[in-house]
Design a protein around this motif. Structure first.
Motif, PDB file in Angstrom:
ATOM      1  N   ASN A 465     -10.356   6.168 -22.816  1.00 27.47           N
ATOM      2  CA  ASN A 465     -11.409   5.178 -22.108  1.00 27.47           C
ATOM      3  C   ASN A 465     -11.012   3.875 -21.881  1.00 27.47           C
ATOM      4  N   ASP A 466     -10.395   3.239 -23.125  1.00 31.14           N
ATOM      5  CA  ASP A 466     -10.366   1.847 -22.825  1.00 31.14           C
ATOM      6  C   ASP A 466      -8.836   1.689 -23.781  1.00 31.14           C
ATOM      7  N   ALA A 467      -8.639   0.138 -24.039  1.00 29.43           N
ATOM      8  CA  ALA A 467      -7.413  -0.056 -24.472  1.00 29.43           C
ATOM      9  C   ALA A 467      -7.576   0.153 -26.223  1.00 29.43           C
ATOM     10  N   PRO A 468      -8.545  -0.766 -26.644  1.00 30.29           N
ATOM     11  CA  PRO A 468      -8.900  -0.290 -28.058  1.00 30.29           C
ATOM     12  C   PRO A 468      -8.802   1.132 -28.562  1.00 30.29           C
ATOM     13  N   ALA A 469      -9.223   1.907 -27.889  1.00 33.12           N
ATOM     14  CA  ALA A 469      -9.613   3.133 -28.262  1.00 33.12           C
ATOM     15  C   ALA A 469      -8.144   3.726 -28.531  1.00 33.12           C
ATOM     16  N   ALA A 470      -7.436   3.413 -27.844  1.00 34.17           N
ATOM     17  CA  ALA A 470      -5.858   4.132 -28.169  1.00 34.17           C
ATOM     18  C   ALA A 470      -5.387   4.127 -29.412  1.00 34.17           C
ATOM     19  N   VAL A 471      -5.826   3.085 -30.269  1.00 33.58           N
ATOM     20  CA  VAL A 471      -5.716   2.869 -31.633  1.00 33.58           C
ATOM     21  C   VAL A 471      -6.304   4.058 -32.281  1.00 33.58           C
ATOM     22  N   MET A 472      -7.713   4.053 -32.231  1.00 24.30           N
ATOM     23  CA  MET A 472      -8.307   5.360 -32.753  1.00 24.30           C
ATOM     24  C   MET A 472      -7.653   6.535 -32.494  1.00 24.30           C
ATOM     25  N   ARG A 473      -7.482   6.855 -31.304  1.00 27.48           N
ATOM     26  CA  ARG A 473      -6.635   8.127 -31.075  1.00 27.48           C
ATOM     27  C   ARG A 473      -5.476   8.523 -31.790  1.00 27.48           C
ATOM     28  N   THR A 558      -2.229  -8.524 -31.820  1.00 27.10           N
ATOM     29  CA  THR A 558      -1.808  -9.768 -32.638  1.00 27.10           C
ATOM     30  C   THR A 558      -1.758  -9.634 -34.046  1.00 27.10           C
ATOM     31  N   GLU A 559      -1.601 -10.704 -34.843  1.00 24.50           N
ATOM     32  CA  GLU A 559      -1.592 -10.494 -36.294  1.00 24.50           C
ATOM     33  C   GLU A 559      -3.129 -10.455 -36.827  1.00 24.50           C
ATOM     34  N   ALA A 560      -4.084 -11.027 -36.317  1.00 25.76           N
ATOM     35  CA  ALA A 560      -5.703 -10.664 -36.401  1.00 25.76           C
ATOM     36  C   ALA A 560      -5.921  -9.201 -36.211  1.00 25.76           C
ATOM     37  N   PHE A 561      -5.421  -8.715 -35.000  1.00 26.74           N
ATOM     38  CA  PHE A 561      -5.757  -7.494 -34.603  1.00 26.74           C
ATOM     39  C   PHE A 561      -5.384  -6.455 -35.703  1.00 26.74           C
ATOM     40  N   THR A 562      -3.782  -6.521 -35.951  1.00 28.68           N
ATOM     41  CA  THR A 562      -3.486  -5.491 -37.088  1.00 28.68           C
ATOM     42  C   THR A 562      -4.108  -5.557 -38.298  1.00 28.68           C
ATOM     43  N   GLN A 563      -4.644  -6.837 -38.659  1.00 30.40           N
ATOM     44  CA  GLN A 563      -5.501  -6.722 -40.271  1.00 30.40           C
ATOM     45  C   GLN A 563      -6.599  -5.767 -40.017  1.00 30.40           C
ATOM     46  N   LEU A 564      -6.978  -5.632 -38.693  1.00 25.72           N
ATOM     47  CA  LEU A 564      -8.173  -4.783 -38.536  1.00 25.72           C
ATOM     48  C   LEU A 564      -7.847  -3.271 -38.624  1.00 25.72           C
ATOM     49  N   VAL A 565      -6.805  -2.689 -38.378  1.00 18.07           N
ATOM     50  CA  VAL A 565      -6.220  -1.523 -38.204  1.00 18.07           C
ATOM     51  C   VAL A 565      -6.013  -1.222 -39.742  1.00 18.07           C
ATOM     52  N   GLY A 566      -6.440  -0.150 -40.290  1.00 16.08           N
ATOM     53  CA  GLY A 566      -6.541   0.479 -41.715  1.00 16.08           C
ATOM     54  C   GLY A 566      -7.055   1.793 -42.007  1.00 16.08           C
ATOM     55  N   ASP A 567      -7.199   2.105 -42.968  1.00 18.93           N
ATOM     56  CA  ASP A 567      -8.062   3.240 -43.612  1.00 18.93           C
ATOM     57  C   ASP A 567      -9.299   3.497 -42.946  1.00 18.93           C
ATOM     58  N   GLU A 568     -10.140   2.530 -42.800  1.00 20.89           N
ATOM     59  CA  GLU A 568     -11.379   2.441 -41.992  1.00 20.89           C
ATOM     60  C   GLU A 568     -11.299   1.630 -40.788  1.00 20.89           C
ATOM     61  N   ASP A 570     -12.678  -0.214 -37.417  1.00 19.04           N
ATOM     62  CA  ASP A 570     -13.840   0.069 -36.680  1.00 19.04           C
ATOM     63  C   ASP A 570     -13.404  -0.488 -35.171  1.00 19.04           C
ATOM     64  N   LEU A 571     -13.700   0.423 -34.300  1.00 21.12           N
ATOM     65  CA  LEU A 571     -13.516   0.167 -32.823  1.00 21.12           C
ATOM     66  C   LEU A 571     -14.021  -0.928 -32.398  1.00 21.12           C
ATOM     67  N   HIS A 572     -15.423  -1.277 -32.736  1.00 21.58           N
ATOM     68  CA  HIS A 572     -16.235  -2.551 -32.086  1.00 21.58           C
ATOM     69  C   HIS A 572     -15.348  -3.778 -32.611  1.00 21.58           C
ATOM     70  N   ALA A 573     -14.920  -3.672 -33.834  1.00 29.57           N
ATOM     71  CA  ALA A 573     -14.358  -4.716 -34.551  1.00 29.57           C
ATOM     72  C   ALA A 573     -13.026  -5.261 -33.694  1.00 29.57           C
ATOM     73  N   LEU A 574     -12.133  -3.836 -33.377  1.00 32.16           N
ATOM     74  CA  LEU A 574     -10.924  -4.084 -32.521  1.00 32.16           C
ATOM     75  C   LEU A 574     -11.317  -4.463 -31.127  1.00 32.16           C
ATOM     76  N   ARG A 575     -12.314  -4.126 -30.714  1.00 31.17           N
ATOM     77  CA  ARG A 575     -12.648  -4.788 -29.148  1.00 31.17           C
ATOM     78  C   ARG A 575     -13.081  -6.177 -29.341  1.00 31.17           C
ATOM     79  N   ARG A 576     -13.862  -6.835 -30.292  1.00 30.42           N
ATOM     80  CA  ARG A 576     -14.055  -7.870 -30.454  1.00 30.42           C
ATOM     81  C   ARG A 576     -12.735  -8.838 -30.441  1.00 30.42           C
TER      82      ARG A 576
END
Ligand SMILES: [Zn+2]
Length: 612
Positions: A465-473, A558-568, A570-576
């Motif tokens: 549905n949106d760009a950040p959700a692609a990471v979750m997928r 960005t660097e800050a964005f990849t920091q948020l991608v991990g074991d857990e 959070d989609l909201h954090a990715l969006r922000r």
């Protein structure tokens, strides 16, 4: 016709149609027309004499039977009334309708069931009286004319059709043009139908014989009537800017529908037997197996528009309860020569997208539902990248448009050539840029990552549905997060919205503050002073919209964005974070298109989700 004398006193037409028509016999000639033009102040006393003489000259020199309004239109009068509009033939016809108290009708060929209306009179009869039947209902027959005083046919046709005649005024040139077209076409369909019903029983047997022998596959597909009908259908679809043509068999009849700007319109009904022959002809041209009707098939046809432009059609058939359904997707040949601004990219996003796609390696994803324009974006982007120094390879399912500067491969499940097999094969072909039609499974995701890690730029699509959700997928598919961090460089979500018809949009739209708040609220975008609303005119088939544009949500990793991608994650954090990094959510991108007067709030609300 008494055109020699100038109109002395204006003869105002009465507003009462009963009094205006046949009870008071009149002739619609130049004298009458000019007396009305003068009475309405469209021409003034000083100009009337010269214009009248000019129209008279045109009429006199015209080769046989010119309608007086056509002569007036050729004078290119500019109305003396406010607005000072040029009196075109359309405008004059509409004006004539108001003078004689009849409705004006613009002939919309798509709304006429010509097989039905062509039965009430012959082509020569229609041509003789310059009339065209438009619509046959249970109690009325609507007939277009440009001469409200020539009605000697009325009682006769009323008797034959057993209907009340309902007269409308139309542009005389339209009447002439469509009379010629409709009756030819109606005859083709009728004749084709006649042959087919007679041969039906025979043909069923014949088909069985042919099926056993797999010999002569051509039946009636080359019948001249069917050839005409198919050619005409394509011509119409191109003219109407349709993206898809559907041929759908139903229980008794068959239906033809066009998709225009994303919406399906029923165009015609034809006898089932005619559609069977049309489908056979199209399959033949698409080099498909004409006999095979129980299995879905694909095919492709290259044809040309009347203007000589090459058009590619992709065909697919599907067996349904009532027979074989055929869908033709029409590929806009201009697609790959479009630029990002033409696709609706705002300048800032175009710059960011350009920078992303010029990176030497990494993965870029385009997301959105089917029909949101993802392929168009990818083709446009690849075409810009495909110079002679770069090897652009694609693996697609199916190949939507053949482009000479790409090396395209089609996925073939039948011979175990999947997306991941395709990428594997491409990797041995020394590619620089790889486009993978879609990432549907872990295998394909892994191959894409492999390609990116070994120094290639990979573009692909996902359904989210949106760009950040692609990471979750991708995480859900089972891609390890550290591989995503290493390869993903950008994600773009997109949608298509219909654009307001530039010819008729009106700047007096209203928008409730709450609605605007739900669109641009969180971003505190001021409500625009002018809101356009759709009106409807012949250019847009009365829908108020013409064409579509993309709205985009572009996330650069960005660097800050990849920091948020991990074991857990959070989609909201990715969006922000992506907003902090410069992403404008789809709804905000839509809000900007409303501010620019390109589209409406309804369109934006329909395709975008509320801001989270
Ligand atoms: Zn319009």
């Amino acid at each position: 016709m008494n055109d020699n004398a100038l109109p002395a006193t204006p003869q105002p037409a009465t507003a009462n149609p009963a009094a205006a028509r046949p009870t008071r016999p009149r002739t619609l000639d130049l004298q009458l027309i000019f007396s009305w033009l003068l009475a309405d102040g469209i021409v003034d006393k000083t100009g009337v004499k010269a214009h009248f003489a000019q129209a008279q000259g045109i009429l006199r020199n015209a080769p046989g039977g010119m309608h007086p309004l056509v002569a007036v239109a050729q004078c290119k009068l500019v109305s003396c009334q406010p607005l000072h509009r040029m009196m075109t033939l359309d405008l004059l016809s509409e004006w004539l309708a108001s003078k004689v108290g009849l409705p004006f009708a613009r002939i919309d060929p798509l709304r006429i069931d010509f097989t039905k209306v062509a039965d009430v009179m012959s082509a020569s009869y229609a041509a003789k009286f310059h009339i065209l039947p438009l619509e046959l209902t249970n109690d009325a027959l609507v007939v277009a004319t440009a001469d409200p005083y020539q009605v000697e046919w009325e009682s006769e046709i009323a008797k034959i059709s057993r209907r009340k005649i309902s007269l409308v005024i139309a542009n005389p040139l339209d009447i002439a043009q469509y009379t010629a077209q409709f009756f030819t076409l109606a005859k083709s369909i009728r004749d084709a139908n006649k042959t087919n019903t007679q041969d039906m029983a025979l043909r069923n047997n014949f088909e069985q014989l042919v099926e056993m022998g797999k010999a002569n596959k051509q039946f009636d597909a080359n019948d001249q009537h069917i050839v005409n009908i198919v050619d005409w259908l394509w011509g119409y679809a191109f003219e109407q800017r349709a993206s898809d043509i559907h041929l759908e068999p139903k229980r008794d009849v068959a239906v033809i529908r066009f998709r225009i700007d994303g919406v399906l319109h029923q165009v015609y009904q034809v006898p089932a037997a005619v559609m069977i022959a049309m489908t056979a002809r199209i399959k033949l041209l698409g080099r498909m197996d004409v006999i095979e009707k129980r299995r879905p098939q694909d095919g492709r046809i290259k044809t040309r528009t009347q203007a000589g432009q090459e058009v590619e059609l992709r065909l697919s058939t599907l067996p349904t309860a009532f027979g074989e359904k055929l869908v033709m997707r029409i590929f806009d040949p201009d697609v790959v020569v479009k630029t990002l601004p033409e696709l609706g990219f705002p300048p800032d996003d175009a710059r960011r997208w350009d920078a992303l796609t010029k990176r030497p390696h990494g993965i870029i994803l385009v997301t959105g539902p089917t029909g949101s324009g993802k392929t168009t974006t990818l083709y446009t982007t690849l075409k810009a990248l495909a110079t002679s120094e770069v090897n652009v390879c694609t693996v697609e399912d199916p190949i939507e448009m053949v482009e000479a500067s790409f090396n395209q491969m089609q996925v073939q499940p039948g011979i175990d050539l999947s997306f991941s097999d395709g990428v594997k094969a491409l990797m041995r072909q020394d590619p620089d840029i790889i486009m993978v039609g879609e990432i549907r499974d872990l295998g394909t995701a892994e191959m894409a990552i492999q390609a990116a890690l070994t120094g290639h730029l990979v573009l692909s699509t996902l359904h989210t549905n949106d760009a950040p959700a692609a990471v979750m997928r991708l995480l859900e598919l089972g891609v390890p997060y550290y591989l995503l961090e290493a390869t993903l460089i950008g994600i773009m979500a997109q949608r298509l919205v219909r654009t307001l018809c530039p010819n008729c949009k009106s700047p007096d739209g209203t928008l409730n503050d709450d609605v605007w708040h739900s669109i641009g609220g969180a971003w505190k975008i001021p409500k625009p002073a002018t809101i356009y609303r759709p009106i409807g005119c012949p250019e847009c088939r009365q829908t108020g919209y013409r064409g579509r544009t993309g709205i985009y949500e572009l996330l650069t990793v960005t660097e800050a964005f990849t920091q948020l991608v991990g074991d857990e994650t959070d989609l909201h954090a990715l969006r922000r974070q992506s907003v902090l990094d410069g992403m404008k959510p789809l709804r905000i991108a839509g809000a900007m298109k409303i501010v620019e007067g390109v589209t409406t709030a309804e369109e934006v609300l329909k395709v975008t989700a509320a801001l989270a």
